[in-house]
Design a protein around this motif. Structure first.
Motif, PDB file in Angstrom:
ATOM      1  N   ALA A   1       0.856  -1.183   0.000  1.00 28.11           N
ATOM      2  CA  ALA A   1       0.000   0.000   0.000  1.00 28.11           C
ATOM      3  C   ALA A   1       0.891   1.232   0.000  1.00 28.11           C
ATOM      4  O   ALA A   1       1.854   1.314   0.771  1.00 28.11           O
ATOM      5  N   TYR A   2       0.565   2.174  -0.862  1.00 29.11           N
ATOM      6  CA  TYR A   2       1.294   3.437  -0.945  1.00 29.11           C
ATOM      7  C   TYR A   2       0.304   4.594  -0.874  1.00 29.11           C
ATOM      8  O   TYR A   2      -0.828   4.486  -1.338  1.00 29.11           O
ATOM      9  N   VAL A   3       0.752   5.685  -0.297  1.00 23.68           N
ATOM     10  CA  VAL A   3      -0.034   6.908  -0.217  1.00 23.68           C
ATOM     11  C   VAL A   3       0.810   8.028  -0.822  1.00 23.68           C
ATOM     12  O   VAL A   3       1.996   8.149  -0.513  1.00 23.68           O
ATOM     13  N   THR A   4       0.202   8.835  -1.689  1.00 24.08           N
ATOM     14  CA  THR A   4       0.893   9.990  -2.259  1.00 24.08           C
ATOM     15  C   THR A   4       0.174  11.251  -1.792  1.00 24.08           C
ATOM     16  O   THR A   4      -1.000  11.457  -2.105  1.00 24.08           O
ATOM     17  N   ILE A   5       0.904  12.062  -1.007  1.00 25.85           N
ATOM     18  CA  ILE A   5       0.356  13.294  -0.428  1.00 25.85           C
ATOM     19  C   ILE A   5       1.255  14.456  -0.840  1.00 25.85           C
ATOM     20  O   ILE A   5       2.455  14.434  -0.556  1.00 25.85           O
ATOM     21  N   ASP A   6       0.698  15.451  -1.493  1.00 26.48           N
ATOM     22  CA  ASP A   6       1.462  16.627  -1.938  1.00 26.48           C
ATOM     23  C   ASP A   6       2.743  16.239  -2.679  1.00 26.48           C
ATOM     24  O   ASP A   6       3.804  16.816  -2.451  1.00 26.48           O
ATOM     25  N   GLY A   7       2.655  15.230  -3.538  1.00 28.72           N
ATOM     26  CA  GLY A   7       3.802  14.808  -4.341  1.00 28.72           C
ATOM     27  C   GLY A   7       4.785  13.900  -3.624  1.00 28.72           C
ATOM     28  O   GLY A   7       5.746  13.433  -4.229  1.00 28.72           O
ATOM     29  N   ASN A   8       4.578  13.632  -2.343  1.00 22.76           N
ATOM     30  CA  ASN A   8       5.443  12.727  -1.585  1.00 22.76           C
ATOM     31  C   ASN A   8       4.783  11.357  -1.497  1.00 22.76           C
ATOM     32  O   ASN A   8       3.630  11.244  -1.084  1.00 22.76           O
ATOM     33  N   ARG A   9       5.543  10.318  -1.890  1.00 21.22           N
ATOM     34  CA  ARG A   9       5.007   8.945  -1.881  1.00 21.22           C
ATOM     35  C   ARG A   9       5.530   8.214  -0.656  1.00 21.22           C
ATOM     36  O   ARG A   9       6.732   8.199  -0.398  1.00 21.22           O
ATOM     37  N   TYR A  10       4.616   7.605   0.094  1.00 23.57           N
ATOM     38  CA  TYR A  10       4.954   6.883   1.312  1.00 23.57           C
ATOM     39  C   TYR A  10       4.507   5.437   1.197  1.00 23.57           C
ATOM     40  O   TYR A  10       3.394   5.173   0.747  1.00 23.57           O
ATOM     41  N   LEU A  11       5.357   4.515   1.663  1.00 25.31           N
ATOM     42  CA  LEU A  11       4.951   3.137   1.816  1.00 25.31           C
ATOM     43  C   LEU A  11       4.121   3.075   3.090  1.00 25.31           C
ATOM     44  O   LEU A  11       4.594   3.417   4.177  1.00 25.31           O
ATOM     45  N   TRP A  12       2.870   2.677   2.957  1.00 24.36           N
ATOM     46  CA  TRP A  12       1.951   2.652   4.096  1.00 24.36           C
ATOM     47  C   TRP A  12       2.080   1.296   4.779  1.00 24.36           C
ATOM     48  O   TRP A  12       1.171   0.494   4.817  1.00 24.36           O
TER      49      TRP A  12
END
Length: 152
Positions: free
Chosen positions: A14-25
Motif C-alpha cells: 500500500a502506498y499513499v501519495t500526499i502533496d507529491g510525496n510517496r509513502y509506503l503505508w
C-alpha cells in the motif's frame, strides 16, 4: 478452485501519495474501498413495481493501521490550522506469488479524510491501532487479476 488461489491477506503493498510525496503505508493492518451507487426509484406505467435508475455514486474507504505515523495527522492539522483540505492518492496492490490470480492494483484518486485520531493512549493494549476513513473521487485499475482456471 485450487486451494492455492485465495489470496493471502498480507501479500501486497500500500502506498499513499500526499502533496507529491510517496509513502509506503507499511503500518496498514486492513483496507477496504467500496463504491455505493445512488439510485432513484422510477415509476413505470403499467407496472406495480418501481424500476431503479442509477445516478451518481460515492467512493468510500476504511482502514485500520498501527498508530505510529503522523502523515495523516499532518493532513488534518493543515486543515485545522490553515483551512487547506488536502487530497491524496492511495495505491493498493494484491500480489500473492502462490496464486495464479496474479497482481491486482487499484489506485484511489483524490482521497479525502473523514477525520482522524489526534492522540491516543491505552494501557491495556500492547500495540496501538487507529481507524481511518474517507472518500475518493476517482479510481483506476492498472493491473487486473487473471481469469482462474475453470472459470471459462
Amino acid at each position: 478452485m485450487h486451494a492455492r488461489e485465495p489470496l493471502h491477506g498480507a501479500s501486497g503493498s500500500a502506498y499513499v501519495t500526499i502533496d507529491g510525496n510517496r509513502y509506503l503505508w507499511m503500518q496498514l493492518i486492513d483496507f477496504e474501498a467500496t463504491f455505493d451507487k445512488k439510485k432513484t426509484e422510477v415509476g413505470r406505467l403499467g407496472s406495480k413495481q418501481a424500476g431503479n435508475r442509477s445516478g451518481y455514486g460515492v467512493g468510500k474507504f476504511k482502514a485500520k493501521a498501527y498508530y505510529n505515523t503522523d502523515i495523516f495527522r499532518d493532513v488534518i492539522m493543515e486543515y485545522i490550522k490553515r483551512g487547506r483540505d488536502i487530497y491524496f492518492d492511495i495505491q493498493i496492490t494484491n500480489d500473492d506469488p502462490n496464486s495464479t490470480a496474479g497482481r491486482h492494483t487499484t489506485i484511489f484518486k483524490d482521497c479525502n479524510l473523514d477525520g482522524l485520531v489526534l492522540a491516543k493512549l491505552d494501557v491495556n493494549k500492547e500495540t496501538l491501532e487507529e481507524d481511518i476513513s474517507g472518500t475518493f473521487d476517482d479510481v483506476e485499475m492498472p493491473e487486473k487479476f487473471n481469469v482462474l482456471e475453470g472459470m471459462r
